[in-house]
Design a protein around this motif. Structure first.
Motif, PDB file in Angstrom:
ATOM      1  N   ARG A  94       0.802  -1.229   0.000  1.00 43.60           N
ATOM      2  CA  ARG A  94       0.000   0.000   0.000  1.00 43.60           C
ATOM      3  C   ARG A  94       0.831   1.273   0.000  1.00 43.60           C
ATOM      4  NH1 ARG A  94      -3.341   0.917   4.559  1.00 43.60           N
ATOM      5  NH2 ARG A  94      -1.507   0.261   5.711  1.00 43.60           N
ATOM      6  N   VAL A  95       2.129   1.162   0.264  1.00 42.99           N
ATOM      7  CA  VAL A  95       2.953   2.363   0.327  1.00 42.99           C
ATOM      8  C   VAL A  95       4.161   2.253  -0.592  1.00 42.99           C
ATOM      9  CG1 VAL A  95       2.289   2.783   2.727  1.00 42.99           C
ATOM     10  CG2 VAL A  95       4.450   1.622   2.234  1.00 42.99           C
ATOM     11  N   THR A  96       4.660   3.414  -0.952  1.00 50.44           N
ATOM     12  CA  THR A  96       5.914   3.533  -1.689  1.00 50.44           C
ATOM     13  C   THR A  96       6.801   4.503  -0.930  1.00 50.44           C
ATOM     14  OG1 THR A  96       4.908   3.119  -3.846  1.00 50.44           O
ATOM     15  CG2 THR A  96       6.997   4.290  -3.849  1.00 50.44           C
ATOM     16  N   LEU A  97       8.065   4.179  -0.844  1.00 48.36           N
ATOM     17  CA  LEU A  97       9.055   5.103  -0.307  1.00 48.36           C
ATOM     18  C   LEU A  97       9.871   5.641  -1.469  1.00 48.36           C
ATOM     19  CD1 LEU A  97      10.446   3.209   2.828  1.00 48.36           C
ATOM     20  CD2 LEU A  97       8.750   5.022   2.764  1.00 48.36           C
ATOM     21  N   ASP A  98       9.936   6.954  -1.576  1.00 49.00           N
ATOM     22  CA  ASP A  98      10.854   7.548  -2.550  1.00 49.00           C
ATOM     23  C   ASP A  98      11.355   8.876  -2.015  1.00 49.00           C
ATOM     24  OD1 ASP A  98       8.890   9.443  -3.096  1.00 49.00           O
ATOM     25  OD2 ASP A  98       8.390   8.635  -5.054  1.00 49.00           O
ATOM     26  N   LEU A  99      12.348   9.435  -2.680  1.00 51.76           N
ATOM     27  CA  LEU A  99      12.968  10.648  -2.186  1.00 51.76           C
ATOM     28  C   LEU A  99      11.983  11.818  -2.221  1.00 51.76           C
ATOM     29  CD1 LEU A  99      16.532  10.446  -3.780  1.00 51.76           C
ATOM     30  CD2 LEU A  99      15.859   9.901  -1.440  1.00 51.76           C
ATOM     31  N   GLN A 137      15.974  10.193   4.177  1.00 53.84           N
ATOM     32  CA  GLN A 137      14.697  10.541   4.790  1.00 53.84           C
ATOM     33  C   GLN A 137      13.638  10.581   3.695  1.00 53.84           C
ATOM     34  OE1 GLN A 137      14.882  12.873   8.159  1.00 53.84           O
ATOM     35  NE2 GLN A 137      12.822  13.667   8.068  1.00 53.84           N
ATOM     36  N   PRO A 138      13.247   9.411   3.211  1.00 56.89           N
ATOM     37  CA  PRO A 138      12.300   9.366   2.088  1.00 56.89           C
ATOM     38  C   PRO A 138      10.872   9.684   2.496  1.00 56.89           C
ATOM     39  CG  PRO A 138      12.777   7.152   2.842  1.00 56.89           C
ATOM     40  CD  PRO A 138      13.672   8.065   3.633  1.00 56.89           C
ATOM     41  N   ALA A 139      10.097  10.090   1.501  1.00 59.45           N
ATOM     42  CA  ALA A 139       8.663  10.293   1.688  1.00 59.45           C
ATOM     43  C   ALA A 139       7.957   8.951   1.715  1.00 59.45           C
ATOM     44  CB  ALA A 139       8.112  11.150   0.555  1.00 59.45           C
ATOM     45  N   ILE A 140       6.909   8.863   2.530  1.00 55.02           N
ATOM     46  CA  ILE A 140       5.981   7.736   2.489  1.00 55.02           C
ATOM     47  C   ILE A 140       4.809   8.186   1.629  1.00 55.02           C
ATOM     48  CG2 ILE A 140       4.563   6.121   3.817  1.00 55.02           C
ATOM     49  CD1 ILE A 140       6.126   7.022   6.340  1.00 55.02           C
ATOM     50  N   ARG A 141       4.450   7.400   0.605  1.00 56.15           N
ATOM     51  CA  ARG A 141       3.325   7.738  -0.255  1.00 56.15           C
ATOM     52  C   ARG A 141       2.302   6.597  -0.220  1.00 56.15           C
ATOM     53  NH1 ARG A 141       5.355  12.221  -2.402  1.00 56.15           N
ATOM     54  NH2 ARG A 141       7.594  12.265  -2.844  1.00 56.15           N
ATOM     55  N   ASP A 142       1.032   6.961  -0.252  1.00 54.85           N
ATOM     56  CA  ASP A 142      -0.017   5.955  -0.208  1.00 54.85           C
ATOM     57  C   ASP A 142      -0.278   5.356  -1.585  1.00 54.85           C
ATOM     58  OD1 ASP A 142      -1.584   7.775  -1.622  1.00 54.85           O
ATOM     59  OD2 ASP A 142      -2.899   8.257   0.064  1.00 54.85           O
ATOM     60  N   VAL A 184       2.206  10.993   2.751  1.00 55.54           N
ATOM     61  CA  VAL A 184       1.550  10.740   4.033  1.00 55.54           C
ATOM     62  C   VAL A 184       2.529  10.781   5.203  1.00 55.54           C
ATOM     63  CG1 VAL A 184      -0.356   9.419   3.038  1.00 55.54           C
ATOM     64  CG2 VAL A 184       1.728   8.218   3.752  1.00 55.54           C
ATOM     65  N   GLY A 185       3.806  11.034   4.937  1.00 54.06           N
ATOM     66  CA  GLY A 185       4.775  11.105   6.022  1.00 54.06           C
ATOM     67  C   GLY A 185       6.190  10.912   5.520  1.00 54.06           C
ATOM     68  N   TYR A 196       0.353   2.847   7.597  1.00 50.68           N
ATOM     69  CA  TYR A 196       1.328   3.241   6.579  1.00 50.68           C
ATOM     70  C   TYR A 196       2.766   3.236   7.122  1.00 50.68           C
ATOM     71  CZ  TYR A 196      -2.588   4.897   3.679  1.00 50.68           C
ATOM     72  OH  TYR A 196      -3.728   4.991   2.928  1.00 50.68           O
ATOM     73  N   ALA A 197       2.951   3.772   8.313  1.00 49.55           N
ATOM     74  CA  ALA A 197       4.309   3.851   8.863  1.00 49.55           C
ATOM     75  C   ALA A 197       4.873   2.466   9.151  1.00 49.55           C
ATOM     76  CB  ALA A 197       4.318   4.710  10.129  1.00 49.55           C
TER      77      ALA A 197
END
Length: 198
Positions: free
Chosen positions: A14-19, A72-77, A83-84, A113-114
């Protein structure tokens, strides 16, 4: 350890981490200027100028190679919305140790998400980079972060009483950690692991 390690997008169910990128400024500012979000953090609510400075710094942090390097990547839904953020700091190369942390936008709290984002980073930390130990430092009054550490299979290693003078009061610090062998055997681990896109 497999260093240097260059960050690339990490995809979960459900989430993607990217810069972080410039388009993240407004939701990042909403999050980092919110007194409730900042309550248990090391900093007071931030100004627009400070968030712009932090965004420029963190968006360019994409490589782990030596102690004190961080990402410190972004969390995306699922829809790509911010989202964080996650925080992953290489503490020691010799001891193969890193620190992990997270901050969620108020609109995303309580949705898991986290936790999913942290599992993605822990899979990479142990399976790809070859770390031995990952720990989290937090304010023990932050019940949500304590619960998340436990969901991740982290042990409560220490509780330092009145450890620092912060925001006009003495604050305690809690330490939670997990070892590589514990992560591999943890029942809390996602059975399918992460999908990593180069």
């Amino acid at each position: 350890m497999a260093l240097p390690w260059d960050f690339r997008p990490l995809h979960g169910e459900r989430v993607t981490l990217d810069l972080l990128c410039e388009d993240d400024f407004e939701p990042l500012y909403e999050m980092q200027s919110d007194p409730e979000v900042c309550r248990f953090l090391l900093y007071e609510p931030r100004s627009r100028e400070k968030v712009a400075e932090v965004l420029a710094r963190d968006a360019g942090a994409g490589r782990l190679d030596k102690p004190d390097d961080f990402v410190q990547p972004a969390i995306r839904d699922e829809d790509g919305r911010f989202v964080g953020t996650m925080y992953f700091h290489l503490q020691s190369v010799e001891d193969r140790t890193a620190e992990i942390g997270w901050i969620l936008h108020p609109s995303a709290v309580g949705k898991g998400y986290a936790t999913e984002a942290a599992r993605l980073l822990l899979d990479v930390a142990f399976d790809e980079i070859g770390l031995h130990r990952v720990y989290a430092e937090l304010d023990p009054r932050n019940d949500a972060s304590v619960a998340m550490c436990l969901r991740l299979g982290m042990r409560h290693e220490a509780h330092f009483v009145e450890h620092m003078w912060l925001k006009d009061e003495w604050s305690d610090t809690g330490i939670y950690a997990i070892l590589e062998r514990e992560w591999r055997g943890a029942t809390s681990r996602s059975p399918n692991g992460p999908s990593v896109t180069a």
